[in-house]
Write an enzyme that holds these catalytic residues in place. Structure first.
Site, PDB file in Angstrom:
ATOM      1  N   LYS A  24       0.056   3.527  -2.565  1.00 53.32           N
ATOM      2  CA  LYS A  24      -0.832   4.462  -2.654  1.00 53.32           C
ATOM      3  C   LYS A  24      -0.562   6.189  -2.822  1.00 53.32           C
ATOM      4  O   LYS A  24      -1.382   6.537  -2.934  1.00 53.32           O
ATOM      5  CB  LYS A  24      -1.880   4.353  -1.533  1.00 53.32           C
ATOM      6  N   LYS A  58       2.792   7.139   4.911  1.00 48.89           N
ATOM      7  CA  LYS A  58       2.189   5.764   4.541  1.00 48.89           C
ATOM      8  C   LYS A  58       2.947   4.531   4.617  1.00 48.89           C
ATOM      9  O   LYS A  58       3.857   4.317   4.191  1.00 48.89           O
ATOM     10  CB  LYS A  58       1.828   5.682   2.601  1.00 48.89           C
ATOM     11  N   SER A  76       0.760  -1.101   0.062  1.00 49.86           N
ATOM     12  CA  SER A  76       0.243  -0.217   0.015  1.00 49.86           C
ATOM     13  C   SER A  76       1.269   1.262  -0.020  1.00 49.86           C
ATOM     14  O   SER A  76      -0.085   2.037  -0.245  1.00 49.86           O
ATOM     15  CB  SER A  76      -0.954  -0.358   0.821  1.00 49.86           C
ATOM     16  N   SER A  86      -6.474   3.589   3.797  1.00 56.11           N
ATOM     17  CA  SER A  86      -5.615   2.827   3.169  1.00 56.11           C
ATOM     18  C   SER A  86      -6.358   2.199   2.370  1.00 56.11           C
ATOM     19  O   SER A  86      -6.388   0.818   2.371  1.00 56.11           O
ATOM     20  CB  SER A  86      -4.837   1.997   3.425  1.00 56.11           C
TER      21      SER A  86
END
Length: 381
Positions: free
Chosen positions: A59, A223, A56, A121
């Site tokens: 992202k 993140k 993730s 997320s």
């Protein structure tokens, strides 16, 4: 003949192979980078250039594509986007993945979707914006890759908008750090969202997974990522006393291990690493012999500055040499590139800077050249 001039005042002239292979600092993460925000200098790297599965953490690129759409007017924060069955099914709770809990066939505003991507997320939120911008998630992933390459993130190859495991979904820790730096620098109006600790949508409150928020003073993004393939990773940034550092790492074995390592690496980023300026542009570094010149030698200067980040205990382990093919043959013009500084750091990083002539040196006249040739013949040259 290849000539080497050692920079005695600045470096240790020689190192054993073992010293060159290991820095004084290390991490249990499989991949890691510490970046100085202001200069962009790499302070530490462990497999930092190696493309890895980012989970993730990719992202960040999805969010950047949304920020750019907001900037050029394709989106407004209150633009309402449709939630397709594909986004709901592949990114929703039923898929067992991180989700924003969007309802199928509903609509969601871009401002909420951004928080769904960053704070929660949410894979469903990523697919919604991907389909809105690219028509399909596959097309959007191609757009992500092309845009990343335009930004100089050459290791990037995106197969989806979410970080879902795919052999073609890769990016290096260094390029993730550079991507984070670009977001912080270019979109401060949206960067604050990365420091939000919770977001509620559809009556469901979810918390930001970044383990540094509220724990490490000055931490304000960015993140986390986790899949079975990638392990536990983090892209993080913090600012203290006017200095900002970006830390990226991946491959930790547990959520707890990620939390512990995130604090250790970020603390070290401020207390144990700094930027070293080895040479300044225009600095005279030595001189080179000139054959058939009106002067016997010419000063050599650095064509560019050279700085890099380093652990404080690694400063005595820098290997640097001033290299040129000599003797130089007259005439030589000021600014002619005649060699380079070759530098190797204890963590294995290698870099170089061109070296140029600091003055012009004309060629001797016919009588002078004849005399020089005769002298060289006598010496057996």
């Amino acid at each position: 003949m290849r000539r080497l001039l050692c920079l005695f005042a600045l470096i240790t002239v020689s190192l054993s192979p073992s010293a060159l292979a290991q820095s004084a600092f290390d991490t249990r993460a499989s991949h890691a980078v510490i970046l100085d925000f202001e200069t962009g200098d790499v302070l530490f790297s462990k497999n930092g250039d190696e493309a890895m599965p980012p989970a993730s953490m990719s992202k960040l690129m999805t969010a950047l594509m949304v920020f750019e759409a907001l900037e050029d007017g394709r989106f407004e924060l209150d633009t309402s986007l449709p939630v397709s069955e594909n986004a709901w099914r592949r990114g929703g709770a039923a898929s067992g993945s991180s989700t924003m809990f969007l309802d199928v066939n509903s609509r969601a505003e871009v401002g909420d979707l951004i928080r769904g991507i960053i704070v929660q997320s949410g894979n469903d939120a990523c697919i919604v914006v991907a389909e809105a911008l690219g028509g399909t998630e596959e097309n959007f992933a191609q757009m992500m890759t092309e845009r990343a390459h335009e930004l100089g993130l050459e290791s990037a190859s995106f197969a989806n908008a979410t970080g879902w495991p795919d052999p073609d979904h890769r990016i290096s820790a260094l390029d993730l750090a550079r991507l984070a730096r670009h977001i912080i620098e270019t979109y401060p109006q949206y960067y604050d969202i990365y420091s939000e600790t919770e977001f509620t949508y559809n009556g469901i409150r979810q918390y930001n997974r970044n383990p540094l928020l509220g724990v490490f003073d000055g931490a304000d993004g960015l993140k986390t990522g986790h899949t079975e393939e990638s392990g536990y990773g983090l892209v993080a940034s913090a600012e203290r006393d006017g200095e900002r550092r970006i830390v990226v790492f991946n491959g930790m074995e547990s959520n707890r291990a990620r939390a512990d390592e995130s604090e250790r690496l970020m603390r070290a980023a401020f207390s144990e690493f700094s930027t070293v300026e080895l040479v300044e542009a225009g600095e005279v570094l030595g001189e080179a012999e000139i054959y058939l010149g009106v002067a016997p030698s010419v000063e050599l200067r650095a064509a560019d500055s050279l700085s890099f980040g380093l652990h404080r205990r690694d400063r005595d382990g820098i290997s640097a040499e001033l290299v040129y093919e000599g003797p130089l043959h007259a005439p030589v013009q000021e600014g002619d590139v005649v060699g380079q500084i070759e530098v190797t750091l204890p963590d294995g990083r290698e870099m170089s800077v061109p070296v140029e002539a600091a003055q012009s040196v004309a060629r001797k006249g016919a009588m002078g050249r004849a005399g020089a040739a005769f002298a060289r013949l006598i010496r057996g040259g």
